[in-house]
Scaffold this active site. Structure first.
Site, PDB file in Angstrom:
ATOM      1  N   ASP A 487       0.759  -1.216  -0.084  1.00 26.35           N
ATOM      2  CA  ASP A 487      -0.012   0.031   0.021  1.00 26.35           C
ATOM      3  C   ASP A 487       0.737   1.476  -0.061  1.00 26.35           C
ATOM      4  O   ASP A 487       0.456   2.553  -0.144  1.00 26.35           O
ATOM      5  CB  ASP A 487      -0.801  -0.056   1.170  1.00 26.35           C
ATOM      6  CG  ASP A 487      -1.902  -0.828   1.114  1.00 26.35           C
ATOM      7  OD1 ASP A 487      -2.551  -0.714   0.084  1.00 26.35           O
ATOM      8  OD2 ASP A 487      -2.453  -1.277   1.963  1.00 26.35           O
TER       9      ASP A 487
HETATM   10  C1  BGC Z   1       0.192   1.287   6.428  1.00 22.25           C
HETATM   11  C2  BGC Z   1       0.042   0.109   5.409  1.00 22.25           C
HETATM   12  C3  BGC Z   1      -1.614  -0.245   5.578  1.00 22.25           C
HETATM   13  C4  BGC Z   1      -2.158   1.208   4.945  1.00 22.25           C
HETATM   14  C5  BGC Z   1      -3.602   1.235   4.677  1.00 22.25           C
HETATM   15  C6  BGC Z   1      -0.193   2.396   5.860  1.00 22.25           C
HETATM   16  O1  BGC Z   1      -0.033   3.349   6.599  1.00 22.25           O
HETATM   17  O2  BGC Z   1       1.627   1.260   6.396  1.00 22.25           O
HETATM   18  O3  BGC Z   1       0.508  -1.349   5.949  1.00 22.25           O
HETATM   19  O4  BGC Z   1      -2.098  -0.971   4.597  1.00 22.25           O
HETATM   20  O5  BGC Z   1      -1.780   2.038   5.629  1.00 22.25           O
HETATM   21  O6  BGC Z   1      -4.270   1.603   5.944  1.00 22.25           O
HETATM   22  C1  NOJ Z   2      -1.702  -3.928   5.589  1.00 21.91           C
HETATM   23  C2  NOJ Z   2      -2.969  -3.990   4.477  1.00 21.91           C
HETATM   24  O1  NOJ Z   2      -3.851  -4.403   5.491  1.00 21.91           O
HETATM   25  C3  NOJ Z   2      -2.578  -4.856   3.468  1.00 21.91           C
HETATM   26  O2  NOJ Z   2      -3.622  -4.969   2.484  1.00 21.91           O
HETATM   27  C4  NOJ Z   2      -1.244  -4.490   2.646  1.00 21.91           C
HETATM   28  O3  NOJ Z   2      -1.198  -5.378   1.603  1.00 21.91           O
HETATM   29  C5  NOJ Z   2      -0.018  -4.451   3.613  1.00 21.91           C
HETATM   30  N1  NOJ Z   2      -0.420  -3.693   4.802  1.00 21.91           N
HETATM   31  C6  NOJ Z   2       1.255  -3.943   3.105  1.00 21.91           C
HETATM   32  O4  NOJ Z   2       0.954  -2.603   2.609  1.00 21.91           O
END
Ligand code: BGC
Ligand code: NOJ
Length: 814
Positions: A487
């Protein structure tokens, strides 16, 4: 250092020291009524939605840690001393403190000045309530006069509003008290038909419902004035902060034990029967009273607890294994499976790190969660798949999240995460492999929840696949869109505004940035879809999917290969990411994991080469980091990934979710030792001995362990609600132990460590019990199978064609 121990025969983790490095929590409830509970009774409860129907208050990120809970106080009415048997909130120096976190229940207790007390908390199946069974024993030689107090603080339903909108909230709180039962009815007078109740099995000698009356001005939960004085005040809340507290007096002879049952619950009345009498403002309690009375009876509470035990016995009984490694056994047989059910129930909503007011259900998250729980809850998996698919857009793209209460796509975040659609194929395929329920593909499912747009689920899968084909970049690799699995790899975002959300801000509609990770996922999903099409008799269609995957594979090998490992992406300027040419972020885990998992580069040795590079550059004793070198500054063209300090989260943290991709990759090149070694490095049970460093619960996975660039290398964060649960379960069960579901039956293909003499397992699959025993007779991974004594060709055990309900499968590995 440890703070407790595993009691595997009771399926419990027993915490023996209350001040664990972080609150170590458990979940209560598995259907509609839920709670989180820490080892010192902190936590809260909610009905279905942790934001919109929150029953009790919790103060996230509070000082001291973990405040708001299901607190009990005991007071010695002679010495006037009072304490909490769960340590918090009074934090006395207790004797024999233990917290037993089990499957859907928690028991916390201790002794203090000769009074032994423990409370069992759980949610009965099919009920919207929780039971606290408090047992108090007088271990003194003399009689004891004890007052027991219960306490909870009600949340005014919407947890977000409750924590912010005080100008309104301090006026709305309302309660009723009838026959000792406290009813919390804020906003019941207008549009809500629901209320909460808090009841006690014993005649109470007092109650309180106004927080300030209970605590006294400027006091906290650790020294309520009423408890100190030994008498509640029978306060009725008008506005401010409604609470529930009961007082019960116990005169205990030496050795005497008494039990008090408290029931906290949620009830919804039919709109036309809200009030009793009908023209009053008084809650109609007729419909809820029988339920309250039922569970205040210890016999019924015990029976409900027994049912809960049986429920977990049967769920966990679907797969049980006995290997030479105790950490593998207890995670697979108990805790990892349990965590998979928690991620399914909660998605990413309520934990110590997810405040219950944040995200909805993630599209990719929920599809991946299926890998870990589909065998335990196939009917609920089916429903989840259909809900997810209905949030797909006509383009084949999907909303990134949807709200569990409305089941609608979340407009705040929208779509454009270009990996999302493929996870639907992976999820549906896992469901089909488990159940053989092909009818799901013909279910009519809407697009974007639009009535009239229904098409068979199968068509949704076709659109998922085509979505990528219609969005290829300059090298023929898939365009990344807002982001892919990571993400935080935001290649089209270019954010320079402080505080702007990388996740929701408008991105440019980039036509250059490409993802090698999505390419690997596309190949994997495409092959799954081809197998499904083939099974439906659509041979030509299947062949065309396969042709596309073959094409993509060669694009990856040509433009996605960096010489020693797979590239990660191309950025918006067409420059490489995850290449030896880069200054930082030269090699990434995701593309190397997913491509090798998908078998890309198996034939020409590239897979093995990439895995070796991961071992060399990314693997550490605490797990495999996301990338190296970590980004040491903010790169506007990379986005959120470079916003984290080195070693944390996506910036070179150990993201436990993606480690299993490497484990699976290693099984594909036949390295059982290394696959299991990687598995063990992040296995929470195997890390129990370093709990002081790891800090999160030793019985469940955390999303992230700080990487080698971090000053706190080895420290875990964000436990419980993470794709880590499903992927580790899937990797160990289906790829290392190799008990794998397939469209044609149960496949047996272990790639286990060389020094394991073998293992045994029981798997209930499509209504048949498979008793599996694997024996090693050589160093390799080829298997010879017999089924009920007869040898079979290949490694797929098809379902018996006769009436056998149990079969013995023996495998010799050589
Ligand atoms: C986090 C991710 C997460 C994303 C969506 C980011 O700040 O690092 O792990 O998937 O937020 O909420
Ligand atoms: C947490 C999110 O829930 C997931 O969808 C994502 O793939 C990982 N973070 C990595 O960014």
């Amino acid at each position: 250092m440890k703070f407790g121990y595993f009691d595997d025969s009771n399926r419990e983790y027993v915490i023996t020291q209350p001040d664990t490095p972080l609150p170590w929590i458990n979940y209560l409830g598995c259907q509609a009524y839920f709670g989180i509970i820490s080892n010192t009774a902190g936590g809260y409860s909610f009905y279905r939605d942790a934001r919109l129907r929150r029953l009790t208050r919790y103060r996230y990120n509070n000082v001291p840690m973990d405040f708001g809970g299901r607190y009990i106080y005991l007071r010695d009415d002679e010495s006037k001393e009072f304490w909490s048997p769960s340590w918090q909130p009074t934090r006395h120096n207790l004797k024999d403190y233990t917290c037993r976190h089990g499957m859907g229940y928690t028991v916390i207790g201790s002794s203090y000045s000769g009074i032994e007390a423990h409370t069992r908390y759980f949610v009965p199946l099919d009920e919207n309530l929780e039971i606290w069974q408090l047992t108090v024993t007088n271990k003194r030689a003399a009689k004891a006069s004890i007052s027991a107090f219960s306490s909870i603080e009600f949340c005014l339903w919407d947890a977000q509003d409750d924590a912010t909108n005080f100008q309104r909230n301090f006026n709305t709180g309302q309660v009723e008290v009838e026959d000792g039962v406290i009813y919390h009815k804020t906003e019941y007078r207008e549009r809500r038909n629901h209320f909460a109740y808090f009841a006690c099995s014993e005649p109470s000698t007092g109650f309180d419902t106004q927080r300030e009356a209970f605590l006294g001005p400027y006091r906290s939960w650790d020294n309520p004035a009423t408890v100190e004085a030994g008498q509640l005040t029978n306060s009725i809340a008008h506005g401010w902060s409604p609470i529930g507290a009961h007082q019960v007096k116990l005169d205990l002879a030496p050795g005497e034990t008494r039990q008090i049952v408290f029931v906290l619950g949620y009830h919804e009345n039919p709109a036309a029967e809200k009030f009793d009498p009908p023209n009053s403002q008084t809650i109609n309690k007729k419909l809820v009273k029988p339920t309250i009375a039922k569970y205040l009876d210890t016999k019924n509470a015990d029976a409900a607890f027994e049912q809960l035990r049986q429920y977990w016995d049967s769920l966990l009984g679907i797969f049980q294994v006995s290997t030479p490694d105790i950490h593998t056994n207890r995670m697979v047989n108990i805790w990892n499976a349990y965590q998979c059910m928690a991620t399914f129930n909660m998605s990413r909503s309520a934990s110590l790190y997810e405040s219950g007011i944040g995200r909805g259900l993630g599209f990719r998250d929920s599809n991946q969660d299926l890998l870990g729980f589909v065998h335990m809850a196939p009917a609920r998996a089916r429903e989840r798949i259909l809900d997810l698919a209905a949030t797909q857009l006509p383009t084949g793209g999907t909303y990134h999240q949807y709200q569990p209460l409305t089941k609608r796509g979340n407009n705040d975040i929208g779509g454009g995460f270009n990996d999302d659609p493929h996870w639907l194929i992976i999820g549906v395929s896992a469901y089909l492999k488990e159940t053989g329920d092909w009818s799901i593909l013909d279910e009519p499912v809407q697009y974007d929840n639009e009535p009239g747009s229904e098409q068979p689920l199968y068509e949704h899968l076709q659109r998922s696949f085509n979505y990528t084909l219609e969005r290829l970049g300059p090298h023929g690799l898939p365009l990344i869109g807002r982001a892919d699995w990571n993400d935080c790899l935001n290649l089209n975002c270019f954010s320079d505004t402080p505080g702007q959300s990388f996740q929701t801000t408008t991105n440019k509609d980039g036509k250059v940035a490409e993802s090698v990770f999505i390419a690997g996922l596309f190949v994997h999903a495409g092959r799954e879809l081809a197998a499904i099409a083939d099974h439906r008799g659509l041979g030509a269609e299947a062949a065309s999917y396969l042709a596309e995957t073959v094409k993509m594979e060669s694009v990856i090998l040509e433009h996605g290969w960096d010489g020693e490992w797979f590239l990660r992406a191309y950025n918006d300027f067409g420059a490489k990411i995850g290449s030896k040419e880069c200054e930082e972020g030269k090699i990434f885990i995701e593309s190397n994991g997913y491509c090798t998992l998908a078998g890309i580069g198996l034939k020409d040795g590239k897979a093995a080469k990439a895995l070796a590079a991961v071992g060399e550059h990314l693997a550490t004793q605490h797990g495999i980091v996301v990338q190296q070198p970590a980004y040491t500054r903010y790169y506007i063209e990379m986005g959120e990934i470079s916003s984290y300090p080195p070693g944390y989260k996506e910036n070179a943290g150990i993201f436990c979710h993606v480690n299993p991709w490497i484990m699976i990759g290693e099984t594909r090149v036949g390295h059982g030792d290394l696959a299991h070694d990687y598995y063990s490095r992040i296995n929470p049970s195997a890390r129990e001995a370093i709990s002081d460093l790891h800090r999160c619960e030793p019985y469940v996975y955390a999303q992230m362990i700080a990487g080698k660039d971090a000053p706190t290398f080895g420290e875990a964060k964000n436990s419980w609600l993470t794709g880590t649960a499903a992927w580790n379960y899937y990797a160990i069960v289906q790829w290392i132990l190799g008990i794998r579901t397939s469209l044609g039956g149960l496949q047996i293909a272990p790639v286990i460590p060389k020094n394991w003499p073998g293992f045994t397992a029981t798997r209930i699959y499509r209504g048949v019990v498979y008793k599996i025993s694997i024996v090693r007779n050589g160093d390799g991974n080829s298997i010879a199978l017999t089924v009920d004594g007869a040898s079979i060709e290949g490694n797929i055990v098809s379902s018996p064609t006769d009436s056998r309900k149990e079969v013995a499968v023996k495998g010799i590995l050589s």
